[in-house]
Every structure is written in C-alpha cells, then in structure tokens.
Design an enzyme around this catalytic site. Structure first.
Site, PDB file in Angstrom:
ATOM      1  N   ALA A  63       0.842  -1.192   0.000  1.00  0.00           N
ATOM      2  CA  ALA A  63       0.000   0.000   0.000  1.00  0.00           C
ATOM      3  C   ALA A  63       0.884   1.251   0.000  1.00  0.00           C
ATOM      4  O   ALA A  63       2.078   1.199   0.288  1.00  0.00           O
ATOM      5  CB  ALA A  63      -0.913  -0.005   1.211  1.00  0.00           C
ATOM      6  N   GLY A 109       0.077  -5.127   0.848  1.00  0.00           N
ATOM      7  CA  GLY A 109      -1.075  -5.085  -0.040  1.00  0.00           C
ATOM      8  C   GLY A 109      -0.839  -5.785  -1.355  1.00  0.00           C
ATOM      9  O   GLY A 109      -1.770  -6.305  -1.968  1.00  0.00           O
ATOM     10  N   GLU A 112      -1.557  -9.280  -0.740  1.00  0.00           N
ATOM     11  CA  GLU A 112      -2.999  -9.413  -0.554  1.00  0.00           C
ATOM     12  C   GLU A 112      -3.741  -9.412  -1.886  1.00  0.00           C
ATOM     13  O   GLU A 112      -4.757 -10.092  -2.040  1.00  0.00           O
ATOM     14  CB  GLU A 112      -3.499  -8.310   0.375  1.00  0.00           C
ATOM     15  CG  GLU A 112      -3.068  -8.557   1.822  1.00  0.00           C
ATOM     16  CD  GLU A 112      -3.287  -7.374   2.743  1.00  0.00           C
ATOM     17  OE1 GLU A 112      -3.921  -7.557   3.784  1.00  0.00           O
ATOM     18  OE2 GLU A 112      -2.817  -6.264   2.411  1.00  0.00           O
ATOM     19  N   GLU A 132       3.605  -5.711   7.417  1.00  0.00           N
ATOM     20  CA  GLU A 132       2.915  -4.599   8.085  1.00  0.00           C
ATOM     21  C   GLU A 132       3.293  -4.459   9.553  1.00  0.00           C
ATOM     22  O   GLU A 132       3.286  -3.348  10.102  1.00  0.00           O
ATOM     23  CB  GLU A 132       1.392  -4.784   7.966  1.00  0.00           C
ATOM     24  CG  GLU A 132       0.825  -4.578   6.576  1.00  0.00           C
ATOM     25  CD  GLU A 132       0.793  -5.850   5.745  1.00  0.00           C
ATOM     26  OE1 GLU A 132       0.116  -5.860   4.716  1.00  0.00           O
ATOM     27  OE2 GLU A 132       1.465  -6.843   6.128  1.00  0.00           O
TER      28      GLU A 132
END
Length: 260
Positions: A63, A109, A112, A132
């Site tokens: 992200a 992300g 993910e 994270e």
C-alpha cells in the site's frame, strides 16, 4: 482504462495490469481502479480467464504508506479501511479462473492482491510477505484471513508476526505459490496456464469457484449443500447438454462450449 490499472484481452485471457511506477504502490486511486477492472473482466464474455500482473520488475510492493501515514484512527476506520477490503473482495469475486503472475516483490497489499487469485505463479527471484507488523500495524486488505486459509494459521502467523520476506522456493514449499519459473517467464507461464481455462465451460467454472470459495467459509454439511445446488443447476445449461453428448459420441475432452 484507468491511469494506473489497465485491462487487455487476448485469445480469451484478460490481463489486469498494475502500472504505477515505480513499485506499484497501491494508493486509493489504484484500489478504485482495480475495482473497476475486476468488474470489467467479470462482465466481459471475451475474458474466459484472468491474469493479475504488475510488470517485469515488481508485482506490487504494498500500500501507499505516504498516503496512509498521516491518517488518524477516525479517518482510517471509515472509507480508507473499507476500500482496502472492497477492492480485494472485488478481485476475489471475479467469477473466472484468476492467476497472479508475481515478479519481484509482492509485499503487504501486493501479496494481498495476489491472495485474491485462484493460483499464483512466481519468478525465481520473487519475494513475498506481509511486513505490516514492522510499521506497527497488521494486514488490512484480507491478509490475515486469506493467508491463513491458504497456508494454515501457524504459517500465516509466522509471516504476519515476523514481517519477514519469503523467497520463491519457500513460498512454493508452504503452498503460498503454486509454480516457480524463471523470472523472465512469469507472465508467459501465467498466461499459458490461464489459456487452458479460457475455452472451458464458463458457467461450470464459475460454479466450481463459488462452491469451493463459499464452502470454505461454511461447515461441511453446508458446503455439501452448496455443491449440490451448484451441481444440479448446471443441468439447465447448454454446456452440460453439449458436454455429455460429446462425451458419449466422441469420448472425453472434445466438447465445444458456448458459455450458455
């Protein structure tokens, strides 16, 4: 076609291409564009299968931390955290076989996104992980849930608690990726694999994906009922009639499907 995400369809295979230099950091705009891309390939009858691809150098490094860092709890608990769930949920809901072609980094992300696919092809030099925890947070786009369902809770906790990067060989051994190929061959391998599904019975493939995915969320008896309903419903399709007729007259593997 968005600024950072585009869809290309060739020979029945759609490629959702992430293209935000230089590391495909998944900012809010890119997340929204991925929602639109997922909906586009879901609805396009020309796309029989899908490849998620970030390019030759990197899949997606995660992200956009610069975008998230200034946010307060009140801000993150609203639209931004819901968008993280929504865009990965939309990718996971594509009713067609989806293969993630992983080059370079697929972190946070980025991993993910790859976890929303049905299969993952990784380059030999790829590195994946959920780092994270090193930022003082946890995965927020499905990582705690999809990763644990894929590799089991113990391995998922190892990756999430440590935040470590996993090389392709280890990822293959734990079932986090399905194939490892030379880095230069990742996209070709993913596209060739996707092509094996592209001419298949689209309604049956959708039913199979829904039965597996929904069944994993339920107890066994409920999962079996989901399977029974999907199985029976396929007897209302032309593909079922054509497939069984072809089998009886010509033997297996020769049926031509229309997606009806």
């Amino acid at each position: 076609m968005g600024e950072f995400v585009r869809v290309e369809i060739e020979d029945g295979v759609a490629t959702i291409r992430l293209d935000r230099p230089k590391m495909n950091a998944l900012n809010a705009q890119m997340q929204r564009e991925l929602i639109e891309a997922a909906r586009q390939v879901s609805e396009d009858a020309e796309a029989g299968a899908v490849v998620l691809y970030g390019g030759e150098k990197v899949f997606a490094a995660g992200a956009d931390i610069k975008e998230m860092a200034p946010m307060s709890y009140a801000e993150m608990s609203g639209a931004p955290s819901r968008l993280l769930q929504d865009f990965t949920r939309e990718l996971a809901a594509i009713p067609k076989p989806v293969i993630a072609a992983i080059t370079g980094y697929a972190l946070g992300g980025g991993l993910e996104v790859a976890l929303t696919a049905d299969f993952r092809v990784a380059g030999e030099g790829a590195k994946v992980g959920q780092p994270e925890i090193q930022l003082g947070i946890i995965p927020g786009a499905g990582g705690t849930q999809r990763l644990s369902r894929l590799v089991g809770p113990s391995r998922a906790k190892d990756l999430i608690f440590s935040g470590r990067h996993v090389e392709a060989a280890e990822a293959l051994a734990m079932g986090l990726v399905d194939r490892v190929v030379p880095d230069a061959d990742v996209y070709t391998a993913a596209k060739e694999w996707a092509a094996t599904f592209a001419g298949g019975p689209a309604i049956a493939l959708r039913a199979a994906k829904q039965a597996v995915d929904r069944g994993l969320e339920a107890d066994l008896d409920t999962g079996l009922e989901i399977e029974r309903a999907q199985f029976a419903a396929l007897f209302a399709t032309d593909d079922q009639a054509n497939g069984m007729k072809s089998f009886m007259e010509e033997g297996p593997g020769k049926a031509k499907f229309t997606g009806r």
